[in-house]
Structure formats: C-alpha cells, structure tokens
Design a protein around this motif. Structure first.
Motif, PDB file in Angstrom:
ATOM      1  N   LEU A  30       0.835  -1.212   0.000  1.00  0.00           N
ATOM      2  CA  LEU A  30       0.000   0.000   0.000  1.00  0.00           C
ATOM      3  C   LEU A  30       0.867   1.257   0.000  1.00  0.00           C
ATOM      4  CD1 LEU A  30      -2.755  -1.157   2.524  1.00  0.00           C
ATOM      5  CD2 LEU A  30      -2.873  -1.169   0.034  1.00  0.00           C
ATOM      6  N   LYS A  31       1.990   1.228   0.710  1.00  0.00           N
ATOM      7  CA  LYS A  31       2.888   2.393   0.747  1.00  0.00           C
ATOM      8  C   LYS A  31       3.624   2.539  -0.587  1.00  0.00           C
ATOM      9  CE  LYS A  31       1.736   1.433   4.953  1.00  0.00           C
ATOM     10  NZ  LYS A  31       2.709   1.114   5.959  1.00  0.00           N
ATOM     11  N   CYS A  32       4.012   1.396  -1.168  1.00  0.00           N
ATOM     12  CA  CYS A  32       4.697   1.453  -2.470  1.00  0.00           C
ATOM     13  C   CYS A  32       3.753   2.023  -3.528  1.00  0.00           C
ATOM     14  CB  CYS A  32       5.201   0.069  -2.869  1.00  0.00           C
ATOM     15  SG  CYS A  32       6.591  -0.473  -1.844  1.00  0.00           S
ATOM     16  N   ILE A  99      -9.896   3.072   4.518  1.00  0.00           N
ATOM     17  CA  ILE A  99      -8.617   2.379   4.707  1.00  0.00           C
ATOM     18  C   ILE A  99      -7.633   3.291   5.442  1.00  0.00           C
ATOM     19  CG2 ILE A  99      -7.930   3.077   2.384  1.00  0.00           C
ATOM     20  CD1 ILE A  99      -6.277   0.660   2.088  1.00  0.00           C
ATOM     21  N   ARG A 100      -7.085   2.774   6.518  1.00  0.00           N
ATOM     22  CA  ARG A 100      -6.164   3.532   7.356  1.00  0.00           C
ATOM     23  C   ARG A 100      -4.911   3.974   6.576  1.00  0.00           C
ATOM     24  NH1 ARG A 100      -4.980   6.538  11.886  1.00  0.00           N
ATOM     25  NH2 ARG A 100      -2.749   6.433  12.115  1.00  0.00           N
ATOM     26  N   ALA A 101      -4.428   3.092   5.712  1.00  0.00           N
ATOM     27  CA  ALA A 101      -3.186   3.386   4.994  1.00  0.00           C
ATOM     28  C   ALA A 101      -3.333   4.580   4.057  1.00  0.00           C
ATOM     29  CB  ALA A 101      -2.727   2.163   4.209  1.00  0.00           C
ATOM     30  N   ARG A 129      -7.137   6.528  16.514  1.00  0.00           N
ATOM     31  CA  ARG A 129      -5.943   6.381  15.662  1.00  0.00           C
ATOM     32  C   ARG A 129      -5.598   7.752  15.094  1.00  0.00           C
ATOM     33  NH1 ARG A 129      -5.962   0.766  12.373  1.00  0.00           N
ATOM     34  NH2 ARG A 129      -3.735   1.194  12.314  1.00  0.00           N
ATOM     35  N   PRO A 130      -5.018   8.611  15.934  1.00  0.00           N
ATOM     36  CA  PRO A 130      -4.753   9.986  15.512  1.00  0.00           C
ATOM     37  C   PRO A 130      -3.651  10.073  14.456  1.00  0.00           C
ATOM     38  CG  PRO A 130      -3.854   9.582  17.713  1.00  0.00           C
ATOM     39  CD  PRO A 130      -4.559   8.334  17.306  1.00  0.00           C
ATOM     40  N   ILE A 131      -3.562  11.247  13.806  1.00  0.00           N
ATOM     41  CA  ILE A 131      -2.489  11.462  12.818  1.00  0.00           C
ATOM     42  C   ILE A 131      -1.648  12.687  13.197  1.00  0.00           C
ATOM     43  CG2 ILE A 131      -3.663  10.316  10.889  1.00  0.00           C
ATOM     44  CD1 ILE A 131      -4.368  13.180   9.846  1.00  0.00           C
ATOM     45  N   ASP A 132      -1.683  13.026  14.499  1.00  0.00           N
ATOM     46  CA  ASP A 132      -0.969  14.227  14.950  1.00  0.00           C
ATOM     47  C   ASP A 132       0.523  14.189  14.627  1.00  0.00           C
ATOM     48  OD1 ASP A 132      -1.226  12.108  16.858  1.00  0.00           O
ATOM     49  OD2 ASP A 132      -0.165  13.355  18.298  1.00  0.00           O
ATOM     50  N   PHE A 168       6.953   8.500  19.189  1.00  0.00           N
ATOM     51  CA  PHE A 168       6.690   7.057  19.144  1.00  0.00           C
ATOM     52  C   PHE A 168       7.062   6.623  17.727  1.00  0.00           C
ATOM     53  CE2 PHE A 168       4.108   3.335  18.353  1.00  0.00           C
ATOM     54  CZ  PHE A 168       4.117   2.665  19.564  1.00  0.00           C
ATOM     55  N   PRO A 169       7.658   5.439  17.575  1.00  0.00           N
ATOM     56  CA  PRO A 169       8.064   5.034  16.212  1.00  0.00           C
ATOM     57  C   PRO A 169       6.877   4.592  15.360  1.00  0.00           C
ATOM     58  CG  PRO A 169       8.647   3.327  17.798  1.00  0.00           C
ATOM     59  CD  PRO A 169       8.063   4.455  18.598  1.00  0.00           C
ATOM     60  N   SER A 170       6.025   5.550  15.016  1.00  0.00           N
ATOM     61  CA  SER A 170       4.830   5.241  14.226  1.00  0.00           C
ATOM     62  C   SER A 170       5.228   4.762  12.830  1.00  0.00           C
ATOM     63  CB  SER A 170       3.952   6.491  14.108  1.00  0.00           C
ATOM     64  OG  SER A 170       3.083   6.364  13.004  1.00  0.00           O
ATOM     65  N   HIS A 171       4.602   3.649  12.439  1.00  0.00           N
ATOM     66  CA  HIS A 171       4.940   3.016  11.160  1.00  0.00           C
ATOM     67  C   HIS A 171       4.544   3.925   9.984  1.00  0.00           C
ATOM     68  CE1 HIS A 171       4.684  -1.018   8.767  1.00  0.00           C
ATOM     69  NE2 HIS A 171       5.141  -0.042   8.033  1.00  0.00           N
ATOM     70  N   THR A 172       3.254   4.282   9.904  1.00  0.00           N
ATOM     71  CA  THR A 172       2.835   5.061   8.729  1.00  0.00           C
ATOM     72  C   THR A 172       3.357   6.500   8.779  1.00  0.00           C
ATOM     73  OG1 THR A 172       0.708   5.322   9.816  1.00  0.00           O
ATOM     74  CG2 THR A 172       0.769   3.814   7.958  1.00  0.00           C
ATOM     75  N   ASN A 333       0.473  -3.167  23.776  1.00  0.00           N
ATOM     76  CA  ASN A 333       1.094  -1.862  24.039  1.00  0.00           C
ATOM     77  C   ASN A 333       1.018  -0.886  22.869  1.00  0.00           C
ATOM     78  OD1 ASN A 333       2.090  -2.578  26.673  1.00  0.00           O
ATOM     79  ND2 ASN A 333       3.476  -3.978  25.612  1.00  0.00           N
ATOM     80  N   VAL A 334       0.381  -1.299  21.770  1.00  0.00           N
ATOM     81  CA  VAL A 334       0.355  -0.412  20.603  1.00  0.00           C
ATOM     82  C   VAL A 334      -1.045   0.182  20.374  1.00  0.00           C
ATOM     83  CG1 VAL A 334       0.864  -0.207  18.137  1.00  0.00           C
ATOM     84  CG2 VAL A 334       2.271  -1.698  19.572  1.00  0.00           C
ATOM     85  N   PHE A 335      -2.076  -0.663  20.343  1.00  0.00           N
ATOM     86  CA  PHE A 335      -3.444  -0.166  20.137  1.00  0.00           C
ATOM     87  C   PHE A 335      -4.317  -0.543  21.336  1.00  0.00           C
ATOM     88  CE2 PHE A 335      -2.063  -0.600  15.637  1.00  0.00           C
ATOM     89  CZ  PHE A 335      -2.154   0.747  15.311  1.00  0.00           C
ATOM     90  N   GLY A 337      -7.396  -0.346  22.017  1.00  0.00           N
ATOM     91  CA  GLY A 337      -8.726  -0.962  21.845  1.00  0.00           C
ATOM     92  C   GLY A 337      -8.710  -2.227  21.024  1.00  0.00           C
ATOM     93  N   ARG A 338      -7.627  -2.983  21.068  1.00  0.00           N
ATOM     94  CA  ARG A 338      -7.508  -4.089  20.124  1.00  0.00           C
ATOM     95  C   ARG A 338      -8.203  -5.378  20.572  1.00  0.00           C
ATOM     96  NH1 ARG A 338      -3.019  -4.881  15.627  1.00  0.00           N
ATOM     97  NH2 ARG A 338      -4.433  -6.166  14.437  1.00  0.00           N
ATOM     98  N   PHE A 339      -8.652  -5.464  21.848  1.00  0.00           N
ATOM     99  CA  PHE A 339      -9.133  -6.750  22.374  1.00  0.00           C
ATOM    100  C   PHE A 339     -10.616  -7.033  22.098  1.00  0.00           C
ATOM    101  CE2 PHE A 339      -5.528  -6.684  25.632  1.00  0.00           C
ATOM    102  CZ  PHE A 339      -4.838  -7.717  25.016  1.00  0.00           C
TER     103      PHE A 339
END
Ligand code: UD1
Length: 431
Positions: A30-32, A99-101, A129-132, A168-172, A333-335, A337-339
């Motif tokens: 998706l990034k490519c 889509i988040r990406a 899922r902020p984009i700050d 934080f080492p955010s991926h996107t 430890n990342v999201f 609300g994932r459970f």
C-alpha cells in the motif's frame, strides 16, 4: 433484497500438511502504491496480492489521476501504475475513510504538488488512531495545515528538510515522512523512526526511483532530497503477518507446513515465542518449515513496535493461548482498543479476562464451534483459526474484513487439508 452475509464456515479436520507461498506484504504494497505519486510515468510493483485493500488504494489513487492495472495472482501478482504529470491532490471522504493506509498519500502529494486535501482516515477500529505525529512532522518541513469539516488541507512551497524526532516510532508516520523528504530541499533526519521491514522495503523502492536514503530499517533515517524521481520497478517483501497467521494455524491444528518465501529475520521475536509454545520451525528452502503436535504451552506476550512482537500477531497468539496448557498474560502496548474480538473467542469457550490493555488467558482443553463475527482483518483470520480446533461448526461472519488483507484465505487453508468454506457468495473471494 437483503445482501448475503459473507462468512467462513470451519470444521476441525486434523493436522495440516503441505506447502504454501507467502504473498506480498499488505503494509508494504500500500505504501509502495502511494510512492508512485512521486514520479510521473509507468511504475511496476511485483508480489502484489489480490486483496481488497489494494483495490481500495487503487480507487483512491484513481481519484488523484493515476491508472492501476493488477494482473496475475498470489506471488505472481503485478500492479502497473500509470502516473500523469498533473495530479488532482484531493481525496474524497468515501475513499479516505475506508482504509487507514490512505494517510500515506499525504506526504507524497505535498512533496509533488505542494497541496493536499484529505479527510481524517478510517480503517480498523482499534480505538483512537490519531495522525498528529504525521501533521506535526510535515509542519516542521514547511507545510501549513487547516483542519475544517473533517478535512485536512495542507499547502507548502517546496518542502524543507530538517531533524524530526518522533515521540513514538509510528509506522505510517515514518512512511509518510520518508516519502515527503525524498523531494524536499536539503537533508531530513528522522529520529526514533519505525524499524519495520516494510519501511525498509518502501525505502528500497524509493531508492530505485533515484531517492537518497540511508538507515531505513533502523531508528535513524537520513534522506537527502533530490529534484526529481523516475518510475520504479519493485517487488515487495513477503507478508510477515500472513506468515504468522499460517504458523499459528499449524501450531493450533498440528502438522507440518512449509511456508515458502517466509523470512525468519522479519519475525525473530514471534518465532521465539512460538518455539516456547511448542511449535518447532527451521529455515528451509528459502522459507520456514513449521511442525507442531497441536499441544501448546502458555507464554506471556507483550506487543511492541518492530523488532518486538507485532500487535498484528496478537489475535492469532491469543487464539493459540486459549487452548494452550497454563495461564498467560498478553499486554497490548500499541493499540489500546484491540481486544474487541476476545468476546467472540469467549463465545467459543475461551477463558479470557481483559483489564485495560492486558488480557489473562487460561488455556482450556478445547473450544466449541459457534457463530462469531470478525471485527477486523487479523482478528477475523484468528477466529477462522479458532474454528480449526473447535468442536462442531464455527461460522465467522464479516469475511469481507479478512479479504482486506488475505488473498483466498479459505482456499489456501484448504490446500493444507483444513475444512474451511466460504458462504454468502459464489466465488471464494469477491475479487
Ligand atoms: C501500522 C500498520 C498496522 C500495524 C501498526 C503497528 C499500516 C497500513 N498499518 O499502522 O497494521 O498494526 O502499524 O505496527 O502499515 N499514533 C499517534 N499519533 C500518530 C500516529 C500514531 O498517537 O500520528 C499512535 C497510534 O494511535 C498507536 C501507535 O501510535 O497507538 C502506533 O501506531 P502506528 O505505528 O502509527 O500504526 P499505523 O501506522 O497506523
């Protein structure tokens, strides 16, 4: 007419055996695709799976003026992307929220056109899922943002390199910044960058377009901006989350499976955890050969950014721990609300309590089949795996979530001997 519910119907069918190629990494592909925005002409991206997220991203890029054509399937999937000289730098809400990406088009659009209007992105709902971090870092490079009516509008002259320190080492956010910096004036240094292999893969594609990038895959990335880039020919790395899903399938059902092309060096911590749980694996024939008796031991897990245990592996691990011998604590430890999917596993007889971002899982001897709902891509896949070891029949509705990230999930599990069918539509996947 009420639309048919798309679901997977799963029954236990003994150990899994055979071999399976691992397809291209969704979070790289998706990034490519977004990176194509950086240079006019025809790009070609290889190892592109037939998943719905690729279709959505193609539609999103089409709204900006790009034309994509996907041909071939599985590991032979290739996406050709034609990029015009002029782009329309506006992404409609209907596409952005699917889509988040989608957020990763922001950096390249600003770099290429000096303008972008997007709406706040959607995607899996794991809580906020902020984009700050994306916006702050781009502001440091000279972008002015206006946020109004749910839209983010950015404008700038040519972006200017600088030193960006992520909290934080955010991926996107790392992907976005790297793509913004390749055409910026001067040098950009990203500190506390995400180290995910998909970031390094994206940098590999950008380098093949003429970008100057050092350190991608480490926490310090240095990018020297260039005046222009040319189209790429790039093949994406295999999907470590898909590989983890099939490893979990073997762990649960038992058997012996060769995951062709899977890269052990992309999943060190996960493989260590799986070994502790009783799944044996060896690098074999350019992939991973995994063996399991189906008898698992409990082990505590904490999710972390790469090289830690990825949050995307967590639903599969919790499913395995549901039938493992002993008690385990899983800390997300990342999201936060994932459970949400844990309620569905409980309906199948799993003994799990959650408190904030921790889950305590007491292994039970067996699960029992039930109708359950897939809330997102990875949890949906994990519920299908739960069905492999649940007495009777499990029907996982919401199959469209799984289709976002897995090509022909049911068919590929069947090729290993699993009893997994699709219902609610004629072909295996609406592709
Ligand atoms: C990416 C992956 C996703 C994976 C995740 C973590 C894609 C398309 N998705 O998501 O599959 O689960 O990495 O490995 O590549 N955050 C902020 N502000 C920001 C950005 C992020 O607070 O501006 C927070 C998030 O809320 C979250 C944490 O940082 O708590 C990590 O998010 P991030 O690494 O950005 O995940 P994504 O890039 O969205």
């Amino acid at each position: 007419m009420v639309p048919a519910v798309r679901s997977f119907v799963v029954r236990p069918n003994g150990p899994l055996r055979g071999s399976l190629p691992i397809y291209g990494a969704k979070n790289s592909v998706l990034k490519c695709m977004a990176a194509c925005l950086l240079a006019p002409g025809r790009h070609s991206i290889g190892n592109v799976p037939a998943i719905t997220d690729v279709t959505i991203m193609s539609d999103l890029l089409a709204s900006l003026g790009l034309v994509s054509r996907h041909h071939g399937r599985g590991a032979d999937g290739v996406l050709d992307v034609d990029v015009p000289e002029e782009l329309r730098p506006i992404v409609p809400y209907e596409l952005m929220e699917r889509i988040r990406a989608s957020i990763v088009v922001l950096g390249p659009l600003l770099a290429r056109t000096g303008r972008a209007r997007i709406s706040l992105p959607g995607g899996d709902d794991f809580g906020g899922r902020p984009i700050d971090m994306h916006l702050r870092a781009l502001e440091q490079m000279g972008v002015e943002f206006r946020i109004e009516h749910g839209n983010v509008e950015g404008s700038c002259r040519r972006l200017v390199g600088g030193r960006i320190v992520f909290e934080f080492p955010s991926h996107t956010a790392t992907d976005n910044l790297v793509m913004a910096a390749v055409l910026a004036r001067g040098t950009t240094v990203i500190e506390n960058a995400a180290r995910e292999p998909e970031v390094a893969d994206l940098a590999g594609m950008l380098r093949s377009m003429g970008a100057r990038i050092d350190g991608a895959g480490t926490s310090r990335i240095e990018i020297e901006g260039v005046d222009e880039l040319h189209p790429a020919q790039h093949s994406c790395i295999p999907d470590r989350v898909e590989a983890a899903t099939f490893l979990a399938a073997v762990g649960l059902a038992g058997g012996e499976v060769l995951l062709e092309r899977a890269r052990p060096e992309h999943m060190d911590m996960l493989l260590e955890k799986l070994s502790q749980m009783g799944v044996t694996w060896v690098p074999h024939a350019g992939g991973i050969l995994a063996t399991s008796t189906g008898k698992l031991s409990s082990v505590d897990v904490s999710t972390l950014p790469f090289p830690g245990v990825a949050t995307d592996y967590e639903p599969c691990l919790v499913t395995m721990l549901s039938v493992a011998c002993g008690v385990a604590i899983v800390s997300e430890n990342v999201f936060a609300g994932r459970f949400r999917y844990v309620d569905e596993l409980r309906r199948m007889g799993a003994c799990i309590t959650t408190e904030g971002h921790h889950a305590v899982i007491r292994g039970v001897p067996r699960l029992s089949g039930a109708p359950v709902k897939a809330p997102d891509i990875r949890a949906g896949a994990a519920l299908v795996l739960a069905g492999l070891v649940a007495e009777g029949e499990t029907e996982v509705s919401g199959a469209e979530h799984v289709d976002r990230g897995y090509e022909d999930f049911a068919g590929r599990l069947r090729s290993l001997g699993a009893d997994v069918q699709r219902s609610g539509e004629a072909p295996d996947q609406p592709w």
